[in-house]
Scaffold this active site. Structure first.
Site, mmCIF file in Angstrom:
data_model
loop_
_atom_site.group_PDB
_atom_site.id
_atom_site.type_symbol
_atom_site.label_atom_id
_atom_site.label_comp_id
_atom_site.label_asym_id
_atom_site.label_seq_id
_atom_site.Cartn_x
_atom_site.Cartn_y
_atom_site.Cartn_z
ATOM 1 N N GLY A 95 2.847 1.472 10.489
ATOM 2 C CA GLY A 95 3.520 2.704 10.168
ATOM 3 C C GLY A 95 3.767 3.333 12.367
ATOM 4 O O GLY A 95 4.768 4.217 11.835
ATOM 5 N N HIS A 139 -9.227 0.720 4.944
ATOM 6 C CA HIS A 139 -7.827 0.937 5.917
ATOM 7 C C HIS A 139 -8.663 1.984 6.802
ATOM 8 O O HIS A 139 -8.957 2.871 6.632
ATOM 9 C CB HIS A 139 -7.316 1.205 4.566
ATOM 10 C CG HIS A 139 -5.436 1.619 5.441
ATOM 11 N ND1 HIS A 139 -4.957 2.213 5.974
ATOM 12 C CD2 HIS A 139 -5.196 0.978 5.050
ATOM 13 C CE1 HIS A 139 -4.068 2.570 5.960
ATOM 14 N NE2 HIS A 139 -3.794 0.883 5.956
ATOM 15 N N ASN A 189 1.189 -1.333 0.401
ATOM 16 C CA ASN A 189 0.028 0.170 -0.326
ATOM 17 C C ASN A 189 0.903 1.283 -0.014
ATOM 18 O O ASN A 189 1.683 1.672 0.578
ATOM 19 C CB ASN A 189 -0.937 0.307 1.047
ATOM 20 C CG ASN A 189 -1.666 0.972 1.405
ATOM 21 O OD1 ASN A 189 -2.063 2.262 0.069
ATOM 22 N ND2 ASN A 189 -2.351 1.342 2.414
ATOM 23 N N TRP A 190 1.099 2.046 -1.209
ATOM 24 C CA TRP A 190 1.936 3.430 -1.204
ATOM 25 C C TRP A 190 1.487 4.580 -0.503
ATOM 26 O O TRP A 190 2.046 5.780 -1.410
ATOM 27 C CB TRP A 190 2.420 2.928 -2.861
ATOM 28 C CG TRP A 190 2.944 2.171 -3.379
ATOM 29 C CD1 TRP A 190 3.660 1.014 -2.303
ATOM 30 C CD2 TRP A 190 3.468 2.054 -4.920
ATOM 31 N NE1 TRP A 190 4.632 0.354 -3.498
ATOM 32 C CE2 TRP A 190 4.047 0.653 -4.333
ATOM 33 C CE3 TRP A 190 3.215 2.582 -6.021
ATOM 34 C CZ2 TRP A 190 4.775 0.482 -6.162
ATOM 35 C CZ3 TRP A 190 3.647 2.043 -7.021
ATOM 36 C CH2 TRP A 190 4.162 1.075 -7.004
ATOM 37 N N LYS A 191 -0.109 4.098 -0.093
ATOM 38 C CA LYS A 191 -0.816 5.681 0.492
ATOM 39 C C LYS A 191 -0.551 6.675 -0.646
ATOM 40 O O LYS A 191 -0.150 6.685 -1.283
ATOM 41 C CB LYS A 191 -0.029 5.794 1.798
ATOM 42 C CG LYS A 191 0.074 4.127 2.594
ATOM 43 C CD LYS A 191 0.088 4.044 3.645
ATOM 44 C CE LYS A 191 0.371 3.837 4.835
ATOM 45 N NZ LYS A 191 0.483 3.386 6.066
ATOM 46 N N SER A 203 3.868 -2.574 9.984
ATOM 47 C CA SER A 203 5.238 -2.589 10.379
ATOM 48 C C SER A 203 6.053 -3.799 9.765
ATOM 49 O O SER A 203 6.930 -4.358 10.779
ATOM 50 C CB SER A 203 5.187 -2.418 11.968
ATOM 51 O OG SER A 203 5.227 -0.908 11.994
ATOM 52 N N GLU A 206 -6.609 4.399 8.080
ATOM 53 C CA GLU A 206 -6.744 6.039 7.901
ATOM 54 C C GLU A 206 -7.698 6.009 7.093
ATOM 55 O O GLU A 206 -8.312 7.595 7.432
ATOM 56 C CB GLU A 206 -5.144 6.256 6.761
ATOM 57 C CG GLU A 206 -3.889 5.568 7.403
ATOM 58 C CD GLU A 206 -3.082 5.409 6.968
ATOM 59 O OE1 GLU A 206 -2.472 5.598 5.737
ATOM 60 O OE2 GLU A 206 -1.969 4.884 7.330
ATOM 61 N N GLY A 227 2.950 -1.138 4.131
ATOM 62 C CA GLY A 227 2.554 0.040 3.633
ATOM 63 C C GLY A 227 4.186 1.074 3.691
ATOM 64 O O GLY A 227 4.811 0.302 2.677
ATOM 65 N N GLU A 239 -5.506 -5.059 10.436
ATOM 66 C CA GLU A 239 -3.968 -4.495 10.757
ATOM 67 C C GLU A 239 -4.385 -3.881 12.085
ATOM 68 O O GLU A 239 -5.127 -2.599 12.222
ATOM 69 C CB GLU A 239 -4.144 -3.782 9.690
ATOM 70 C CG GLU A 239 -4.127 -4.088 8.758
ATOM 71 C CD GLU A 239 -3.490 -3.051 6.977
ATOM 72 O OE1 GLU A 239 -2.179 -3.015 6.859
ATOM 73 O OE2 GLU A 239 -4.343 -2.014 6.993
HETATM 74 C C1 PEP Z 1 -0.547 -0.485 5.943
HETATM 75 O O1 PEP Z 1 -1.027 0.908 6.238
HETATM 76 O O2 PEP Z 1 -1.581 -0.876 5.301
HETATM 77 C C2 PEP Z 1 0.153 -0.707 7.019
HETATM 78 C C3 PEP Z 1 0.515 -2.130 6.864
HETATM 79 O O3 PEP Z 1 1.786 0.511 6.743
HETATM 80 P P1 PEP Z 1 2.662 -0.279 7.212
HETATM 81 O O4 PEP Z 1 3.335 -1.381 6.686
HETATM 82 O O5 PEP Z 1 3.947 0.941 6.940
HETATM 83 O O6 PEP Z 1 2.522 0.158 9.160
#
Ligand code: PEP
Length: 248
Positions: free
Chosen positions: A170, A93, A7-9, A206, A95, A227, A164
């Site tokens: 993050g 998600h 997920n490049w957000k 993470s 966010e 992410g 998640e």
């Molecule tokens: C995500 O945004 O779905 C995610 C898992 O982010 P990160 O890997 O940065 O924790």
């Protein structure tokens, strides 16, 4: 087969997104039966789909609007992403839920829109730190699963779930593998109870090149949603290399 989704957000702008896709499309990756996909910045969907044609990478959207087409200012629908060549869509998600106020009801409508338009929804669920610390994790997960899936007409379509934990996204504070596996067992049982069938459940929070294999080694962790570590070639390629060990 395990899934590795990136997920490049909104980490990258248009040029950076196209450049990363270009690098990944040309990267030498080990032979594996991983299913790979990335979720790029929405406005770069088309060039990324084109760059990944004839590669192992599928493409998904980071969000969809449940409205189809018409007078919906600022919206991009599941139908339009599907027409652009997306195979998947992230739905709910954390966010989207916590920054943009997306409700369980909106999540359900988005899942339905994906299924009606040939996109595989990747339905994200997870508890906050406060919910985990107060013992409310199970209750929150049950509420998210029931509101997303109860009575849903899946028409035999593929649906993927991503567990998640919000506190692990993050933060660098990844959920312990044993804890994640326990929660996956719980989520899997709730899904079976709600829809009478099992769904693949990814872990997200993470994940990096160092810990990815430990998650993939658990039978009930079908893959990972990544992410931060997916948004640079020099962290994502080693992560995919490490993940490929699972099929050896
Ligand atoms: C995500 O945004 O779905 C995610 C898992 O982010 P990160 O890997 O940065 O924790």
């Amino acid at each position: 087969m395990k899934y590795v989704f990136g997920n490049w957000k909104m980490y990258l702008n248009y040029e950076e997104t196209v450049s990363l896709a270009n690098t990944l499309a040309g990267a030498t990756l080990p032979e594996s039966d991983l299913t790979l996909a990335v979720f790029p910045l929405s406005i770069a969907t088309k060039p990324v789909v084109d760059l990944f044609a004839n590669t192992k990478f599928g493409v998904g959207s980071q969000n969809v609007s449940w409205t189809p087409k018409g007078a919906y200012t600022g919206a991009v629908s599941a139908l339009i992403y599907s027409e652009l060549g997306c195979k998947y869509a992230l739905v709910g998600h954390s966010e989207r839920r916590h920054v943009f106020g997306e409700t369980d009801e909106a999540v359900r409508r988005k899942i339905e829109a994906c299924l009606q338009n040939g996109l595989t929804p990747v339905v994200c669920i997870g508890e906050t730190k406060a919910e985990r610390d107060s013992g409310g994790r199970e209750e929150r997960l049950i509420a998210q699963i029931e509101s997303a899936f109860a009575g849903l007409n899946m028409n035999g379509n593929e649906i993927i779930v991503a567990y998640e934990p919000v506190w692990a996204i993050g933060t660098g504070d990844a959920c312990d593998v044993e804890e994640a596996a326990k929660v996956h067992a719980f989520v899997g049982a709730q899904i079976e109870k709600t829809i009478g069938r099992s769904l693949p459940i990814l872990y997200g929070g993470s994940v990096n090149a160092k810990n990815v294999l430990s998650y993939l080694s658990e039978d009930n962790i079908a893959g990972v949603l990544v992410g931060n570590a997916s948004a640079k070639a020099d962290t994502f390629v080693p992560l995919i290399d490490a993940a490929s060990e699972i099929s050896k």
